[in-house]
Design a protein around this motif. Structure first.
Motif, PDB file in Angstrom:
ATOM      1  N   ALA A   1       0.786  -0.971  -0.058  1.00  0.00           N
ATOM      2  CA  ALA A   1      -0.145   0.100   0.224  1.00  0.00           C
ATOM      3  C   ALA A   1       0.920   1.392   0.137  1.00  0.00           C
ATOM      4  CB  ALA A   1      -1.026   0.115   0.969  1.00  0.00           C
ATOM      5  N   ASP A   2       2.027   1.159   0.779  1.00  0.00           N
ATOM      6  CA  ASP A   2       2.930   2.576   0.859  1.00  0.00           C
ATOM      7  C   ASP A   2       3.533   2.739  -0.602  1.00  0.00           C
ATOM      8  OD1 ASP A   2       2.354   3.187   3.353  1.00  0.00           O
ATOM      9  OD2 ASP A   2       3.911   1.951   4.234  1.00  0.00           O
ATOM     10  N   LEU A   3       3.827   1.436  -1.440  1.00  0.00           N
ATOM     11  CA  LEU A   3       4.412   1.611  -2.367  1.00  0.00           C
ATOM     12  C   LEU A   3       3.400   1.892  -3.736  1.00  0.00           C
ATOM     13  CD1 LEU A   3       6.846  -1.024  -2.199  1.00  0.00           C
ATOM     14  CD2 LEU A   3       7.378   0.986  -2.419  1.00  0.00           C
ATOM     15  N   THR A   4       2.283   1.865  -3.641  1.00  0.00           N
ATOM     16  CA  THR A   4       1.261   2.057  -4.630  1.00  0.00           C
ATOM     17  C   THR A   4       0.881   3.531  -4.861  1.00  0.00           C
ATOM     18  OG1 THR A   4       0.284  -0.066  -3.914  1.00  0.00           O
ATOM     19  CG2 THR A   4      -1.292   1.693  -5.429  1.00  0.00           C
ATOM     20  N   PRO A   5       0.972   4.140  -5.979  1.00  0.00           N
ATOM     21  CA  PRO A   5       0.897   5.530  -6.340  1.00  0.00           C
ATOM     22  C   PRO A   5      -0.577   5.884  -6.179  1.00  0.00           C
ATOM     23  CG  PRO A   5       2.122   4.456  -7.722  1.00  0.00           C
ATOM     24  CD  PRO A   5       1.693   3.429  -7.061  1.00  0.00           C
ATOM     25  N   LYS A   6      -1.034   7.437  -5.704  1.00  0.00           N
ATOM     26  CA  LYS A   6      -2.457   7.714  -5.496  1.00  0.00           C
ATOM     27  C   LYS A   6      -2.598   8.569  -6.722  1.00  0.00           C
ATOM     28  CE  LYS A   6      -2.518   5.544  -1.683  1.00  0.00           C
ATOM     29  NZ  LYS A   6      -0.961   4.942  -1.543  1.00  0.00           N
ATOM     30  N   TYR A   7      -1.966   8.736  -8.006  1.00  0.00           N
ATOM     31  CA  TYR A   7      -1.935   9.591  -9.080  1.00  0.00           C
ATOM     32  C   TYR A   7      -2.243   8.829 -10.138  1.00  0.00           C
ATOM     33  CZ  TYR A   7       3.001   9.008  -9.045  1.00  0.00           C
ATOM     34  OH  TYR A   7       4.138   8.284  -9.039  1.00  0.00           O
ATOM     35  N   GLY A   8      -2.465   9.284 -11.499  1.00  0.00           N
ATOM     36  CA  GLY A   8      -2.523   8.547 -12.720  1.00  0.00           C
ATOM     37  C   GLY A   8      -1.317   8.204 -13.119  1.00  0.00           C
ATOM     38  N   PHE A   9      -1.046   6.939 -13.952  1.00  0.00           N
ATOM     39  CA  PHE A   9      -0.021   6.752 -14.705  1.00  0.00           C
ATOM     40  C   PHE A   9       0.401   7.845 -15.622  1.00  0.00           C
ATOM     41  CE2 PHE A   9       2.198   4.691 -18.255  1.00  0.00           C
ATOM     42  CZ  PHE A   9       2.932   4.000 -17.542  1.00  0.00           C
ATOM     43  N   GLY A  10       1.580   8.333 -15.653  1.00  0.00           N
ATOM     44  CA  GLY A  10       1.789   9.401 -16.701  1.00  0.00           C
ATOM     45  C   GLY A  10       1.895  10.682 -16.064  1.00  0.00           C
ATOM     46  N   CYS A  11       1.634  10.988 -14.824  1.00  0.00           N
ATOM     47  CA  CYS A  11       1.670  12.325 -14.033  1.00  0.00           C
ATOM     48  C   CYS A  11       3.298  12.448 -13.935  1.00  0.00           C
ATOM     49  CB  CYS A  11       1.039  12.341 -12.997  1.00  0.00           C
ATOM     50  SG  CYS A  11      -0.633  12.396 -12.903  1.00  0.00           S
ATOM     51  N   LYS A  12       4.125  11.388 -13.641  1.00  0.00           N
ATOM     52  CA  LYS A  12       5.535  11.595 -13.481  1.00  0.00           C
ATOM     53  C   LYS A  12       5.976  10.425 -14.627  1.00  0.00           C
ATOM     54  CE  LYS A  12       7.379  10.822  -9.323  1.00  0.00           C
ATOM     55  NZ  LYS A  12       7.923  11.999  -8.616  1.00  0.00           N
ATOM     56  N   ARG A  13       7.223  10.611 -14.949  1.00  0.00           N
ATOM     57  CA  ARG A  13       7.683   9.991 -15.971  1.00  0.00           C
ATOM     58  C   ARG A  13       7.773   8.563 -15.541  1.00  0.00           C
ATOM     59  NH1 ARG A  13      11.530  10.723 -20.251  1.00  0.00           N
ATOM     60  NH2 ARG A  13      12.551   8.567 -20.707  1.00  0.00           N
ATOM     61  N   PRO A  14       7.242   7.665 -16.528  1.00  0.00           N
ATOM     62  CA  PRO A  14       6.539   6.218 -16.299  1.00  0.00           C
ATOM     63  C   PRO A  14       8.318   5.710 -16.457  1.00  0.00           C
ATOM     64  CG  PRO A  14       5.432   6.945 -17.933  1.00  0.00           C
ATOM     65  CD  PRO A  14       6.587   7.822 -17.828  1.00  0.00           C
TER      66      PRO A  14
ATOM     67  N   ILE B   1       8.810  16.032 -26.966  1.00  0.00           N
ATOM     68  CA  ILE B   1       7.904  14.849 -27.443  1.00  0.00           C
ATOM     69  C   ILE B   1       8.284  13.486 -27.043  1.00  0.00           C
ATOM     70  CG2 ILE B   1       7.076  16.381 -29.403  1.00  0.00           C
ATOM     71  CD1 ILE B   1       8.921  14.641 -31.141  1.00  0.00           C
ATOM     72  N   GLY B   2       7.174  12.633 -26.849  1.00  0.00           N
ATOM     73  CA  GLY B   2       7.439  11.408 -26.558  1.00  0.00           C
ATOM     74  C   GLY B   2       8.341  11.147 -25.391  1.00  0.00           C
ATOM     75  N   LEU B   3       8.935   9.868 -25.258  1.00  0.00           N
ATOM     76  CA  LEU B   3      10.006   9.531 -23.998  1.00  0.00           C
ATOM     77  C   LEU B   3      11.239   9.615 -24.193  1.00  0.00           C
ATOM     78  CD1 LEU B   3       7.679   6.818 -22.345  1.00  0.00           C
ATOM     79  CD2 LEU B   3       7.715   9.394 -21.624  1.00  0.00           C
ATOM     80  N   SER B   4      11.683   9.491 -25.902  1.00  0.00           N
ATOM     81  CA  SER B   4      12.730   9.517 -26.306  1.00  0.00           C
ATOM     82  C   SER B   4      13.529  10.912 -26.566  1.00  0.00           C
ATOM     83  CB  SER B   4      13.116   8.462 -27.342  1.00  0.00           C
ATOM     84  OG  SER B   4      14.476   8.506 -27.961  1.00  0.00           O
ATOM     85  N   TRP B   5      14.675  11.250 -26.008  1.00  0.00           N
ATOM     86  CA  TRP B   5      15.307  12.316 -26.112  1.00  0.00           C
ATOM     87  C   TRP B   5      15.474  12.480 -27.694  1.00  0.00           C
ATOM     88  CZ3 TRP B   5      14.966  16.499 -23.501  1.00  0.00           C
ATOM     89  CH2 TRP B   5      15.939  17.559 -23.533  1.00  0.00           C
ATOM     90  N   PHE B   6      15.750  11.629 -28.492  1.00  0.00           N
ATOM     91  CA  PHE B   6      16.410  11.773 -29.927  1.00  0.00           C
ATOM     92  C   PHE B   6      15.065  11.972 -30.430  1.00  0.00           C
ATOM     93  CE2 PHE B   6      19.404   9.238 -27.984  1.00  0.00           C
ATOM     94  CZ  PHE B   6      20.710   9.516 -28.353  1.00  0.00           C
TER      95      PHE B   6
END
Length: 499
Positions: A283-296, A395-400
């Protein structure tokens, strides 16, 4: 009339990380050879030069995290380790002849647009000045460490190290160690050091979403296949890029594809449950916000590390750092030998003032008017300046992928100015406002407005509460736009100095 002063170089690039390297390669391929890269450090490579902590690896599949025009068939695994990425940077610099254009140990302290001569005057820490018709700011986002504002941090008498400035001479074996931070860096370093320290305290402010990591080794026969049949490597890049783009879709099109995001979250939670059996710890390791709010992030061993008897997850807030350890707000003090700061970077900071027309400084302008730019590349009032990237330009997740789009944008404008024989190109205010209006219309559909992100403590958000890090579009759409935006969105002029 007096003769206009000529600049030292046609283009000045600040920063010799992958963005600066990519800019240099693109300029040479476009026939622009009069440029210089100014790098404050003693080597090229940016974040892959500075970050050398244990467990460092790329968090995007290597076939995607590389230049499309320069695939590398010899990646040792799908997610390459840090030294391999740095070696790839060195390879690109050597192959494309970039090093003769690089000035190392050259720190930029200010840049000002010379309105009389239509060029940028770049001031250096050693008192010198370099001038260029165009200025490309390629400073990167993961180069300036962010230190936490915690009382007593300087009072600690043990050993303190930031992950971006790792001390390889200090041995953690048998020590009592604390890690502050549970972001993408901590996710890599915690499993790596847990087995050799006596005790490891992990101070978590915000849990992180972690997706299982498919990271097979790429043995010699596979590497040989990539080398002999390049189409196989291009196909691999297509697959890995498509997989990453699915995640990006969940971020920028959250409202439209919410079922997809929920499915990703359920997969992450199943991953967590399979690795951590203790319900309270889980429970302590479970995020309380949506996937993608921080870098996955992706890992197969981060969560399971907390099952170890010598690893403690501390979720109580920190009161202060003491001379011997860390005291939390409940009064508990844990003594330690080494403090590791996995607290990330100042992603929005430009390391020197940039002054455009009429004495307007860029950071001050953004502070007063919120961060903004045209196509993430240019700002009205700052002629001949291109940001790689600027606000709403990543854009995206890749810097390139970002490098490709932003450099393409800059080169199209520079090429048009050369074709017209002019010395100044400045984005028109109405074009800029049109782009920012488009951004404002798109942002409500992103995860940043729909994912309970206020609890995420994400570097995607700035001091205004905006999320200017990410362009609210797909990678494919952004790349198309970088090659097709109206060149008429810029004013092209020449100003001759008068006597």
């Amino acid at each position: 009339m007096t003769e206009t002063t000529s600049p030292d170089h046609e283009v000045v690039i600040v920063g010799a990380g992958f963005a600066g390297i990519g800019a240099g390669i693109a300029l040479k391929r476009a026939g622009v050879h009069d440029f210089v890269l100014l790098e404050r450090a003693g080597d090229i490579g940016g974040t892959w030069r500075d970050n050398t902590y244990p467990g460092l690896s790329v968090d995007i599949p290597s076939p995607t995290y590389s230049f499309a025009f320069e695939p590398r068939p010899t990646w040792s695994r799908l997610y390459a380790k840090g030294p391999e990425i740095k070696d790839y940077a060195d390879h690109c610099v050597r192959k494309y002849g970039i090093m003769p254009h690089v000035r190392l140990n050259t720190t930029v302290v200010a840049a000002q647009f010379d309105e009389t001569n239509d060029m940028w005057r770049v001031e250096l820490a050693d008192g010198g000045t370099v001038t260029g018709r165009y200025l490309l700011s390629c400073q990167g986002a993961l180069t300036t460490p962010s230190f936490p504002e915690i009382d007593g941090l300087d009072d600690f008498t043990g050993h303190t190290v930031h992950t971006a400035r790792w001390d390889h001479d200090h041995d953690l074996t048998g020590e009592r160690v604390a890690v502050i931070g549970t972001g993408a860096t901590a996710l890599q370093i915690i499993p790596e050091i847990a087995g050799r320290v006596a005790r490891l305290d992990v101070y978590q402010r915000t849990p992180i979403w972690v997706y299982p990591k498919f990271d097979p080794r790429l043995p010699r026969p596979v590497q040989e296949l990539f080398r002999r049949v390049p189409a196989t490597q291009r196909a691999t890049r297509f697959v890995t890029t498509t997989a990453v783009e699915v995640i990006v879709a969940g971020v920028v099109h959250h409202r439209r594809v919410e079922p997809l995001v929920k499915a990703i979250e359920r997969r992450c939670l199943r991953h967590l449950k399979s690795q951590v059996k203790d319900p309270a710890l889980r429970a302590d390791l479970t995020p309380k916000y949506g996937f993608g709010c921080k870098r996955p992030s992706f890992s197969n061993d981060y969560w399971r590390t907390f099952n170890r008897g010598n690893v403690d997850l501390v979720t109580t807030g920190i009161d202060r750092v003491t001379t011997q350890g860390i005291r939390t707000v409940d009064g508990t003090e844990r003594e330690i030998d080494t403090l590791i700061l996995a607290t990330g970077f100042k992603v929005f900071d430009i390391s020197f003032p940039i002054v455009g027309r009429e004495g307007v400084e860029l950071t001050a302008f953004w502070k007063q008017n919120r961060r903004q730019s045209y196509e993430g590349a240019a700002v009205p009032g700052f002629p001949n300046l291109f940001l790689v990237p600027g606000p709403y330009g990543n854009i995206g997740l890749s810097w390139f992928q970002m490098i490709d789009a932003q450099i393409s944008h800059a080169l199209r404008v520079i090429g048009e100015a050369r074709r017209r024989g002019v010395t100044r190109a400045e984005v028109r205010q109405e074009a800029h406002d049109r782009y920012m209006s488009w951004v404002a219309q798109r942002m409500p559909g992103t995860v940043f407005h729909n994912g309970n992100c206020a609890t995420a403590n994400s570097y995607y958000f700035d001091e205004h509460g905006d999320a200017p890090w990410q362009r609210p579009s797909s990678v494919a759409a952004a790349r198309r736009r970088s090659r097709s935006f109206p060149l008429a969105d810029y004013d092209y002029t020449t100003r001759v100095s008068a006597g």
